[in-house]
Design an enzyme around this catalytic site. Structure first.
Site, PDB file in Angstrom:
ATOM      1  N   ARG A  44       5.849 -15.908   7.379  1.00 44.21           N
ATOM      2  CA  ARG A  44       5.449 -14.599   5.582  1.00 44.21           C
ATOM      3  C   ARG A  44       3.899 -15.178   4.953  1.00 44.21           C
ATOM      4  O   ARG A  44       2.766 -14.841   5.613  1.00 44.21           O
ATOM      5  CB  ARG A  44       5.845 -13.606   4.981  1.00 44.21           C
ATOM      6  CG  ARG A  44       7.191 -12.622   5.355  1.00 44.21           C
ATOM      7  CD  ARG A  44       7.875 -11.747   4.701  1.00 44.21           C
ATOM      8  NE  ARG A  44       8.501 -11.763   3.564  1.00 44.21           N
ATOM      9  CZ  ARG A  44       9.613 -12.783   3.770  1.00 44.21           C
ATOM     10  NH1 ARG A  44      10.319 -12.060   4.929  1.00 44.21           N
ATOM     11  NH2 ARG A  44      10.520 -13.153   2.246  1.00 44.21           N
ATOM     12  N   GLU A 175      -2.939   6.213  -4.100  1.00 42.32           N
ATOM     13  CA  GLU A 175      -2.914   6.888  -2.372  1.00 42.32           C
ATOM     14  C   GLU A 175      -2.088   7.968  -2.138  1.00 42.32           C
ATOM     15  O   GLU A 175      -1.167   7.314  -2.335  1.00 42.32           O
ATOM     16  CB  GLU A 175      -2.785   5.206  -2.126  1.00 42.32           C
ATOM     17  CG  GLU A 175      -2.328   5.417  -0.596  1.00 42.32           C
ATOM     18  CD  GLU A 175      -1.928   4.130   0.332  1.00 42.32           C
ATOM     19  OE1 GLU A 175      -1.738   2.892  -0.056  1.00 42.32           O
ATOM     20  OE2 GLU A 175      -1.471   4.621   1.925  1.00 42.32           O
ATOM     21  N   LYS A 217      -7.514   6.353  -2.199  1.00 39.67           N
ATOM     22  CA  LYS A 217      -6.986   5.983  -0.965  1.00 39.67           C
ATOM     23  C   LYS A 217      -6.448   7.360  -0.406  1.00 39.67           C
ATOM     24  O   LYS A 217      -5.264   6.933   0.095  1.00 39.67           O
ATOM     25  CB  LYS A 217      -6.317   4.609  -0.703  1.00 39.67           C
ATOM     26  CG  LYS A 217      -5.561   4.565   0.025  1.00 39.67           C
ATOM     27  CD  LYS A 217      -5.412   2.673  -0.014  1.00 39.67           C
ATOM     28  CE  LYS A 217      -4.613   2.478   1.820  1.00 39.67           C
ATOM     29  NZ  LYS A 217      -4.339   0.764   1.059  1.00 39.67           N
TER      30      LYS A 217
HETATM   31  C1  5MM Z   1       0.211  -2.689   4.930  1.00 41.16           C
HETATM   32  O1  5MM Z   1       1.162  -1.921   3.919  1.00 41.16           O
HETATM   33  C2  5MM Z   1       1.144  -1.045   2.893  1.00 41.16           C
HETATM   34  C3  5MM Z   1       2.455  -1.411   2.482  1.00 41.16           C
HETATM   35  O2  5MM Z   1       3.447  -0.618   2.643  1.00 41.16           O
HETATM   36  P1  5MM Z   1       5.125  -1.133   2.581  1.00 41.16           P
HETATM   37  O3  5MM Z   1       5.164  -0.480   1.552  1.00 41.16           O
HETATM   38  O4  5MM Z   1       5.328   0.193   3.426  1.00 41.16           O
HETATM   39  O5  5MM Z   1       5.724  -1.712   3.451  1.00 41.16           O
HETATM   40  C4  5MM Z   1       0.401   0.141   3.062  1.00 41.16           C
HETATM   41  O6  5MM Z   1       0.718   0.899   1.831  1.00 41.16           O
HETATM   42  C5  5MM Z   1      -0.855   0.311   3.440  1.00 41.16           C
HETATM   43  O7  5MM Z   1      -1.613  -0.399   2.179  1.00 41.16           O
HETATM   44  C6  5MM Z   1      -1.030   1.986   3.326  1.00 41.16           C
HETATM   45  O8  5MM Z   1      -0.024   2.607   3.839  1.00 41.16           O
HETATM   46  C7  5MM Z   1      -2.557   1.801   4.499  1.00 41.16           C
HETATM   47  O9  5MM Z   1      -2.060   1.080   5.635  1.00 41.16           O
HETATM   48  P2  5MM Z   1      -2.557   2.097   6.843  1.00 41.16           P
HETATM   49  O10 5MM Z   1      -1.903   1.192   8.040  1.00 41.16           O
HETATM   50  O11 5MM Z   1      -1.741   3.213   6.976  1.00 41.16           O
HETATM   51  O12 5MM Z   1      -4.030   1.271   7.589  1.00 41.16           O
END
Ligand code: 5MM
Length: 325
Positions: A44, A175, A217
């Protein structure tokens, strides 16, 4: 201009946007496994190092959101990730929620957790170099969903998170994601997004959150992934901007969209189409995760020989979104 307002404006201006690289350990591990990479802490770290060392990233990227694990890791040159970003002129952000968990008594709805101890964690992250934070709430559209209680619980948590961040000196990215999962229409997404944003700004007001020191967001207003409806790019752009105009106060400096499962190209087209609508009261930019890093991860697949090609794939997406602005 307050310090928070200055950071918020830096995040959304000069045609730059935010890269969401804050996948939790579980999400990042499953994304690595899908491309044949063993999901270890070191892999990672290596993948995140590939992302942040992409040449000329700072020209189109104002901030990168990191997860707690990455925030404490180091690059091969010995810098921590926040130190490295600071040297590049990119703001370091931190995801402070601890994930969306089942809402009590509900089978299909979630509440995002992470408020306990948040004041202390914010202070620690500021010490480590964070200037902004992120908290994601998820709202599901379905039969009789979302419920009022899921919306109210989630916007309450978002507003308390935002207040604690501002008190500690971090700009909160707020968000509220209305998920694309399901067969709902664009009109249903618009109606739910409107009502979630209305509730959110009522709650932010109640908690005395300084609106010129946040970045919103939201999701774009799109049809569900399982819907047969395929709205034109201009229809998505118009519905999204109309929804934001009806709900988001003009004191909010900027709106940075999530991509939510849209293809990288479509997310960029939607962002571009919104810019050509009537003058907008806020900056509109991107805070994509999958739509920025998806092609890079697919290209890399753990092969160090593909590192440069993967960085090129990321660069192309970031530049395309910056150009769309
Ligand atoms: C990068 O993914 C973020 C963290 O997700 P998890 O906590 O579920 O692992 C996620 O919050 C992300 O920032 C948002 O969903 C925006 O990402 P997308 O892929 O929808 O642009």
């Amino acid at each position: 201009m307050s310090a928070l307002n200055k950071i918020a404006r830096t995040l959304v201006s000069n045609k730059r946007g935010i890269l969401a690289a804050d996948e939790s350990i579980g999400t990042m591990s499953s994304r690595l496994e899908k491309v044949g990479v063993e999901p270890t802490e070191e892999n990672r770290r290596v993948y995140r190092e590939l992302i942040v060392t992409t040449p000329r990233l700072s020209e189109s990227t104002s901030g990168i959101i990191l997860a707690d694990e990455t925030f404490h890791q180091k690059l091969n040159n010995g810098s921590t990730f926040p130190e490295f970003l600071d040297d590049l002129g990119i703001l370091a952000g931190i995801k402070v929620d601890t994930g969306a968990k089942p809402l009590a008594g509900a089978s299909d709805e979630k509440i995002t957790e992470g408020l306990d101890g948040l004041r202390e964690r914010v202070a620690d992250y500021v010490r480590l170099g964070a200037t902004f934070a992120k908290w994601r709430a998820v709202i599901t559209i379905g039969d009789n969903l979302p419920s009022d209680r899921a919306v109210r619980a989630n916007v309450h948590a978002l507003a308390r998170y935002a207040g604690l961040c501002q008190e500690g000196g971090l700009v909160p990215i707020v968000e509220p994601e209305v998920l694309m999962d399901g067969a709902h229409s664009l009109a249903q997404c618009q109606q739910v997004t409107t009502s979630v944003l209305e509730s959110l700004f009522e709650e932010l007001d109640l908690m005395q959150v300084q609106l010129d020191g946040i970045v919103l967001k939201p999701n774009m207003v799109v049809a569900g992934a399982g819907s047969l409806e395929r709205p034109a790019v201009t229809d998505v752009a118009r519905a999204t901007v109309d929804t934001l105009r009806a709900t988001v106060p003009v004191t909010v400096p900027g709106i940075a969209f999530l991509s939510g499962g849209q293809s990288p190209e479509l997310a960029t087209q939607h962002l571009g189409a919104m810019q050509s609508l009537d003058p907008l009261p806020w900056e509109l930019t991107f805070s994509f995760g999958r739509a920025l890093v998806g092609p890079a991860l697919e290209t890399w697949r753990g092969d160090e020989g593909k590192r440069i090609a993967a960085q090129k794939a990321l660069s192309e997406r970031v530049i395309a979104n910056s150009a769309a602005r």
